[in-house]
Motif scaffolding. Structure first.
Motif, PDB file in Angstrom:
ATOM      1  N   ASN A  63       0.867  -1.175   0.000  1.00 27.04           N
ATOM      2  CA  ASN A  63       0.000   0.000   0.000  1.00 27.04           C
ATOM      3  C   ASN A  63       0.903   1.223   0.000  1.00 27.04           C
ATOM      4  OD1 ASN A  63      -1.420   2.321   1.616  1.00 27.04           O
ATOM      5  ND2 ASN A  63      -3.088   1.016   0.924  1.00 27.04           N
ATOM      6  N   TYR A 113      -0.035   4.913  -0.250  1.00 28.82           N
ATOM      7  CA  TYR A 113      -1.028   5.983  -0.305  1.00 28.82           C
ATOM      8  C   TYR A 113      -0.506   7.202   0.444  1.00 28.82           C
ATOM      9  CZ  TYR A 113      -5.067   8.749   1.190  1.00 28.82           C
ATOM     10  OH  TYR A 113      -5.926   9.774   1.465  1.00 28.82           O
ATOM     11  N   GLN A 147       0.684   4.975  -5.270  1.00 30.30           N
ATOM     12  CA  GLN A 147       0.259   3.866  -6.116  1.00 30.30           C
ATOM     13  C   GLN A 147      -1.155   3.392  -5.812  1.00 30.30           C
ATOM     14  OE1 GLN A 147       2.327   2.272  -8.543  1.00 30.30           O
ATOM     15  NE2 GLN A 147       3.552   4.082  -8.191  1.00 30.30           N
ATOM     16  N   THR A 148      -1.663   3.677  -4.622  1.00 33.89           N
ATOM     17  CA  THR A 148      -2.932   3.105  -4.189  1.00 33.89           C
ATOM     18  C   THR A 148      -3.766   4.157  -3.469  1.00 33.89           C
ATOM     19  OG1 THR A 148      -2.205   2.458  -1.964  1.00 33.89           O
ATOM     20  CG2 THR A 148      -1.746   0.910  -3.763  1.00 33.89           C
ATOM     21  N   VAL A 206      -6.944   0.179  -0.581  1.00 36.80           N
ATOM     22  CA  VAL A 206      -6.581  -0.809  -1.599  1.00 36.80           C
ATOM     23  C   VAL A 206      -5.144  -1.270  -1.405  1.00 36.80           C
ATOM     24  CG1 VAL A 206      -6.137  -1.147  -4.057  1.00 36.80           C
ATOM     25  CG2 VAL A 206      -8.230  -0.016  -3.326  1.00 36.80           C
ATOM     26  N   TRP A 207      -4.956  -2.580  -1.449  1.00 35.07           N
ATOM     27  CA  TRP A 207      -3.623  -3.180  -1.532  1.00 35.07           C
ATOM     28  C   TRP A 207      -3.406  -3.679  -2.955  1.00 35.07           C
ATOM     29  CZ3 TRP A 207      -0.079  -3.830   2.559  1.00 35.07           C
ATOM     30  CH2 TRP A 207      -0.542  -3.463   3.828  1.00 35.07           C
ATOM     31  N   LYS A 208      -2.188  -3.594  -3.431  1.00 40.20           N
ATOM     32  CA  LYS A 208      -1.838  -4.131  -4.746  1.00 40.20           C
ATOM     33  C   LYS A 208      -0.768  -5.204  -4.584  1.00 40.20           C
ATOM     34  CE  LYS A 208      -2.839   0.089  -7.331  1.00 40.20           C
ATOM     35  NZ  LYS A 208      -2.262   1.149  -8.179  1.00 40.20           N
ATOM     36  N   ASP A 251      -0.252  -4.602 -11.033  1.00 38.12           N
ATOM     37  CA  ASP A 251      -0.383  -3.279 -10.454  1.00 38.12           C
ATOM     38  C   ASP A 251      -1.795  -2.744 -10.608  1.00 38.12           C
ATOM     39  OD1 ASP A 251       2.819  -3.088 -10.918  1.00 38.12           O
ATOM     40  OD2 ASP A 251       2.122  -1.788  -9.314  1.00 38.12           O
ATOM     41  N   PRO A 261      -5.711  -2.501  -9.422  1.00 34.65           N
ATOM     42  CA  PRO A 261      -6.276  -2.545  -8.068  1.00 34.65           C
ATOM     43  C   PRO A 261      -6.592  -3.968  -7.654  1.00 34.65           C
ATOM     44  CG  PRO A 261      -7.266  -0.784  -9.309  1.00 34.65           C
ATOM     45  CD  PRO A 261      -6.423  -1.574 -10.279  1.00 34.65           C
ATOM     46  N   ASP A 262      -6.373  -4.263  -6.389  1.00 37.58           N
ATOM     47  CA  ASP A 262      -6.455  -5.613  -5.869  1.00 37.58           C
ATOM     48  C   ASP A 262      -7.890  -6.108  -5.798  1.00 37.58           C
ATOM     49  OD1 ASP A 262      -6.198  -7.918  -4.432  1.00 37.58           O
ATOM     50  OD2 ASP A 262      -5.876  -6.907  -2.534  1.00 37.58           O
TER      51      ASP A 262
END
Length: 582
Positions: A321, A323, A353-354, A358-360, A574, A576-577
């Motif tokens: 994550n 953010y 990135q997020t 959200v986790w990626k 990459d 969204p999870d």
């Protein structure tokens, strides 16, 4: 003891991914190219339902068909006051749709079960399937919501670990749910949501709603050997803090202490109800004072020993994550124990990135040839406090592979071995809208003149039978012009030997204004282990040259009796999870 500040100027920049909603993910995931090569490389989306045009094949499957407690398609708010959502999740307005269990006049303990259409998964992706969804359980008389599966034609129930009981929120918003789906040996199964009304109600039970249901199935290893799995649930799981960096990683659950940065919850379990409610644990770097710009914190795995076979491929996957408006760099790499200063595999991302919820998933792979190694996770701070970077569920799993897969060259960490050849000028290393991430702050190589670059790769010794190899790469040519781009391979370590051209394209050919993929094949004769891949851009002196960009270079080399494929794809990692676990 105070540590010397390293100011990691050498931590090379990666990328910023544009925020993407779940519908974009759907389109993106459907574009995945599935390849039966290396494992853990794809988690394709096999089913997605947002209920905007109907129930999307989901059907009522209740044990009590005569009750009025069932699943209904709704929009805006549900008919009952003080329960249910006030909008759908997909569009986040009163026009979008979702499913909810309700319409029951005081039948305490009733159940409403809805079944998905049959989910069919390819044979090579039967190892791990996951479901993710949004749910709303708001009200004073909420019962429970759970998820289970059944194979088509089999009555055996396979329960998941996901269940929620009672009101989960004080508001009318949505919460994220995810679980691993347990199913039998068949290739077709159904997913069931079961809502159960509370037995304590004397009036109408509260409404339970779901939306944006996604099912992903991941490829599995053949003869897999998990070396390490760190969920940080009960501690550091064998990982240790580096003593040569600037500060330490912290372990946390729920949110971090800083506003507008960090995740809302861990990845392993996710939120246990409403946002900011603590679930399990994750690791993060605290970007607030006393940290300074470019301070680095490194987390080291225990020593990992893979199987001795040269055909072993080890996959390092993890969830991250990033953010915050002051995110700097996250780097994950592997280092052989025999040469701790060298890097055998690496992955990097830079900038936000997020979102916070959200986790990626990140992933790279190495072929260690029996050499023990460690994983190094390094986070680097920027100049402001909104730069908390988190990581969770670090999984290192090794598999037997018939081909040698070199790690993808994405240029997100650095030039990754590409250098100028002889006296020819080198291509530039630039920040641009790259192919890897699609963001304006990605990394790629660029040429605007006659230039040659190359990278050397070395196969495991001995190469008794020779190897058939494939190389794939992505190009972007900004306009139509005269000139050419060529790719060549030189076998061996003799730089004076001649290279053989394996691919070429005349730039007077019209090309699309976007990244496009090219693939070429070559052979490495028996007795040779090294080869050098070169790419040359040729400028026509009579015409104005436009830019050529290079990104995402993959090499795969196989024994002569094994079908040569292009390198395995990591496309979509990459995005969204939707799986939330791995």
């Amino acid at each position: 003891m105070a540590r010397a500040r390293s100011h990691a100027g050498s931590w090379v920049m990666a990328v910023q991914l544009r925020p993407t909603f779940i519908l974009t993910l759907l389109v993106f995931s459907l574009l995945l190219v599935l390849q039966p090569t290396a494992a853990y490389l794809s988690c394709p989306l096999v089913s997605f339902s947002n209920f905007e045009t109907g129930k999307d094949g989901w059907s009522d499957y209740s044990n009590q068909p005569l009750t009025t407690y069932n699943w209904t398609r709704g929009s805006g708010g549900t008919p009952t006051s003080s329960t249910g959502p006030s909008y759908d999740y997909t569009y986040k307005n009163s026009s979008g749709h979702y499913l909810y269990a309700g319409e029951n006049d005081g039948y305490a303990g009733a159940t409403a079960i809805i079944a998905s259409p049959p989910i069919t998964i390819p044979d090579s992706f039967k190892e791990d399937c996951y479901i993710s969804f949004e749910y709303n359980m708001h009200g004073t008389s909420i019962g429970s919501l759970s998820v289970f599966t059944r194979d088509v034609g089999d009555s055996t129930v396979h329960n998941t670990s996901w269940e929620r009981q009672g009101s989960q929120c004080t508001g009318t918003g949505w919460e994220f749910g995810h679980a691993k789906l347990h199913h039998g040996t068949g290739s077709r199964f159904r997913v069931f949501f079961k809502a159960k009304a509370t037995t304590n109600t004397t009036g109408r039970p509260g409404d339970i709603a779901i939306d944006d249901v996604a099912i992903n199935c991941c490829s599995g290893c053949t003869g897999s050997n998990r070396l390490s799995l760190a969920t940080f649930t009960s501690g550091l799981d064998g990982y240790t803090q580096s003593t040569t960096d600037d500060f330490d990683w912290s372990r946390s659950s729920g949110t971090t202490t800083s506003l507008y940065t960090g995740p809302e919850h861990d990845h392993t379990v996710g939120s246990m109800g409403c946002s900011n409610t603590k679930g399990s644990f994750y690791m993060f770097i605290e970007a607030s004072s006393p940290q300074l710009k470019d301070d680095a914190a490194s987390l080291l795995s225990p020593t990992l020993t893979p199987p001795a076979s040269s055909s072993t491929v080890c996959f390092v996957s993890f969830w991250y994550n990033m953010y915050g408006s002051a995110i700097n760099v996250l780097s994950v790499s592997t280092h052989p124990i025999s040469a701790s200063s060298s890097v055998s595999g690496q992955w990097c991302r830079h900038k936000q990135q997020t979102t916070n919820e959200v986790w990626k998933r990140g992933l790279f792979w190495i072929q260690p040839n029996g050499t023990s190694f460690r994983v190094n996770v390094t986070g680097v701070t920027d100049s402001q406090f909104q730069g908390d970077i988190a990581i969770d569920d670090i999984d290192v799993t090794c598999c037997a592979e018939s081909c040698h897969h070199f790690n993808r060259i994405t240029f997100e960490c650095d030039r990754e071995g590409f250098v100028a050849q002889s006296s020819a000028p080198s291509w530039e290393y630039v920040v641009t809208a790259d192919h890897t991430t699609g963001s304006a702050t990605g990394r790629a190589l660029k040429s605007t003149a006659t230039k040659t670059i190359g990278v050397q790769k070395v196969l495991p010794a001995p190469n008794r039978n020779g190897r058939k190899c494939a190389v794939s790469f992505y190009l972007w040519i900004t306009a139509v012009s005269d000139g050419a781009v060529t790719a060549s391979v030189r076998v061996g370590n003799d730089t004076s030997s001649r290279s053989a051209m394996i691919w070429s394209m005349n730039q007077s050919t019209s090309v699309a204004a976007d990244w496009f993929k090219e693939t070429a094949h070559f052979k490495v004769p028996a007795g040779n282990t090294a080869f050098t891949f070169t790419m040359t851009s040729v400028r026509d002196v009579n015409h104005t040259w436009t830019s050529v960009f290079l990104d995402d270079v993959d090499f795969t080399c196989c024994e002569p009796d094994v079908s040569t494929t292009t390198a395995p794809t990591t496309t979509g990692f990459d995005a969204p999870d939707t799986t939330k676990t791995s």
